[in-house]
Design a protein around this motif. Structure first.
Motif, mmCIF file in Angstrom:
data_model
loop_
_atom_site.group_PDB
_atom_site.id
_atom_site.type_symbol
_atom_site.label_atom_id
_atom_site.label_comp_id
_atom_site.label_asym_id
_atom_site.label_seq_id
_atom_site.Cartn_x
_atom_site.Cartn_y
_atom_site.Cartn_z
ATOM 1 N N GLU A 138 7.595 32.897 3.918
ATOM 2 C CA GLU A 138 8.653 32.991 2.911
ATOM 3 C C GLU A 138 8.238 32.345 1.598
ATOM 4 O OE1 GLU A 138 11.834 30.998 4.843
ATOM 5 O OE2 GLU A 138 12.298 32.654 6.214
ATOM 6 N N GLU A 139 7.524 31.235 1.698
ATOM 7 C CA GLU A 139 7.098 30.510 0.494
ATOM 8 C C GLU A 139 5.759 29.831 0.765
ATOM 9 O OE1 GLU A 139 8.802 27.536 -2.901
ATOM 10 O OE2 GLU A 139 9.936 27.784 -1.052
ATOM 11 N N PRO A 140 4.702 30.257 0.076
ATOM 12 C CA PRO A 140 3.381 29.665 0.313
ATOM 13 C C PRO A 140 3.415 28.143 0.159
ATOM 14 C CG PRO A 140 3.196 31.617 -1.064
ATOM 15 C CD PRO A 140 4.662 31.319 -0.924
ATOM 16 N N ILE A 141 2.921 27.457 1.156
ATOM 17 C CA ILE A 141 2.910 25.997 1.151
ATOM 18 C C ILE A 141 1.562 25.521 0.643
ATOM 19 C CG2 ILE A 141 3.056 23.928 2.589
ATOM 20 C CD1 ILE A 141 4.816 25.609 4.510
ATOM 21 N N ALA A 142 1.569 24.734 -0.413
ATOM 22 C CA ALA A 142 0.324 24.246 -1.003
ATOM 23 C C ALA A 142 -0.252 23.073 -0.219
ATOM 24 C CB ALA A 142 0.548 23.837 -2.461
ATOM 25 N N ILE A 143 0.637 22.191 0.248
ATOM 26 C CA ILE A 143 0.191 20.953 0.896
ATOM 27 C C ILE A 143 1.056 20.671 2.121
ATOM 28 C CG2 ILE A 143 -0.121 18.452 0.607
ATOM 29 C CD1 ILE A 143 -0.405 18.993 -2.424
ATOM 30 N N ALA A 156 -3.418 27.288 10.537
ATOM 31 C CA ALA A 156 -3.118 28.655 10.971
ATOM 32 C C ALA A 156 -2.092 29.323 10.061
ATOM 33 C CB ALA A 156 -2.617 28.643 12.415
ATOM 34 N N ALA A 157 -1.234 28.501 9.455
ATOM 35 C CA ALA A 157 -0.208 29.036 8.551
ATOM 36 C C ALA A 157 -0.727 29.228 7.133
ATOM 37 C CB ALA A 157 1.009 28.111 8.540
ATOM 38 N N GLY A 158 -2.010 28.917 6.912
ATOM 39 C CA GLY A 158 -2.603 29.134 5.598
ATOM 40 C C GLY A 158 -2.632 27.926 4.695
ATOM 41 N N VAL A 159 -2.276 26.754 5.212
ATOM 42 C CA VAL A 159 -2.284 25.534 4.402
ATOM 43 C C VAL A 159 -3.721 25.003 4.339
ATOM 44 C CG1 VAL A 159 -1.414 23.173 4.186
ATOM 45 C CG2 VAL A 159 0.080 24.981 5.063
ATOM 46 N N THR A 160 -4.201 24.753 3.143
ATOM 47 C CA THR A 160 -5.594 24.300 2.987
ATOM 48 C C THR A 160 -5.720 22.888 2.420
ATOM 49 O OG1 THR A 160 -5.711 25.372 0.810
ATOM 50 C CG2 THR A 160 -6.471 26.656 2.720
ATOM 51 N N SER A 161 -4.592 22.193 2.251
ATOM 52 C CA SER A 161 -4.619 20.788 1.816
ATOM 53 C C SER A 161 -3.642 20.001 2.673
ATOM 54 C CB SER A 161 -4.243 20.665 0.334
ATOM 55 O OG SER A 161 -5.233 21.231 -0.489
#
Length: 256
Positions: free
Chosen positions: A159-164, A183-188
């Motif tokens: 729903e909303e890309p999480i940055a951190i 796995a959810a795409g969080v890279t920080s």
């Protein structure tokens, strides 16, 4: 880590340069400069000398000037640095021109305190999700956000890309949470759990361990105590006792 200013980015494009690779030590100090600059701006200061800013940030002025030179900011002789412009430059370098979405996992005592901290919003971050594996906490409202179950993370990230992602769980759960965030795409990830996380290449992890910080301070306290406990220089005719020798050993040394 190479970064470049995108075309059409907000701000004074003619003044703020494209970003070079920055030393990690410089990156670590930029938030301190930014905090000091905001304080100076609130006090009504339009300019600040390198010495004044260095003192406010707790570093030496030579190091500060070198750090800011990486940004292409050299100040003006006899005037110093433009406070508003330097704030703009540092905020751009740190990527604070957009409010980054943060997911906080673990709403125990520490997580609850972090969720209620108002300072995140003023520093360019917004907590968009509070998550916990304890179903008894699910549904609890903290600072206007409802706690959701960790299993909802993929749906929230869609729903909303999480940055951190912020991990405030016990150490035993931290690695599993890190895996779910990745796995959810969080890279920080900011990790408050007292453990080392294993993450794929390309995922940045910062660790905050309060116990380690206290242990470091304990070392300094121990060192200061040992320095003040050194024996006085003996007067004429009095034998000296080797440092660290006390009790029976000290008596034997004196007798010798």
């Amino acid at each position: 880590m190479s970064q470049h200013r995108p075309t059409g980015a907000p701000g004074r494009a003619s003044v703020v340069p494209a970003l070079p690779d920055l030393p990690e030590a410089t990156v670590a100090r930029l938030p301190e400069y930014l905090r000091a600059l905001h304080h100076l701006a609130e006090q009504g200061n339009d300019t600040v000398s390198s010495e004044g800013l260095a003192a406010a940030a707790g570093v030496n002025s030579a190091k500060l000037r070198k750090d800011l030179s990486h940004l292409g900011s050299y100040g003006t002789r006899g005037v110093g640095y433009d406070v508003a412009l330097l704030i703009e430059q540092i905020e751009f370098v740190l990527g604070l021109t957009q409010r980054r979405a943060v997911a906080l996992v673990g709403v125990g005592n520490l997580g609850h305190a972090l969720a209620g901290y108002a300072g995140f919003a003023s520093r360019g971050f917004r907590i968009v999700a509070l998550l916990d594996a304890d179903r008894e906490r699910v549904g609890e409202e903290i600072n206007g956000l409802v706690v959701r179950h960790i299993d909802d993370l993929p749906r929230i990230a869609a729903e909303e890309p999480i940055a951190i992602g912020v991990i405030a769980t016990p150490a035993t759960a931290a690695q599993s949470v890190a895996d779910q965030l990745v796995a959810a795409g969080v890279t920080s990830i900011l990790n408050f759990a007292p453990c080392v996380l294993s993450v794929p290449e390309g995922v940045d992890v910062r660790k905050v361990d309060l116990a380690i910080e206290l242990q470091i301070l304990s070392f300094h306290e121990h060192r200061k105590a040992s320095l003040t406990a050194l024996p006085a220089t003996p007067g004429p005719g009095l034998p000296s006792v080797p440092i660290g020798l006390t009790g029976t050993g000290a008596q034997e040394a004196v007798a010798t």
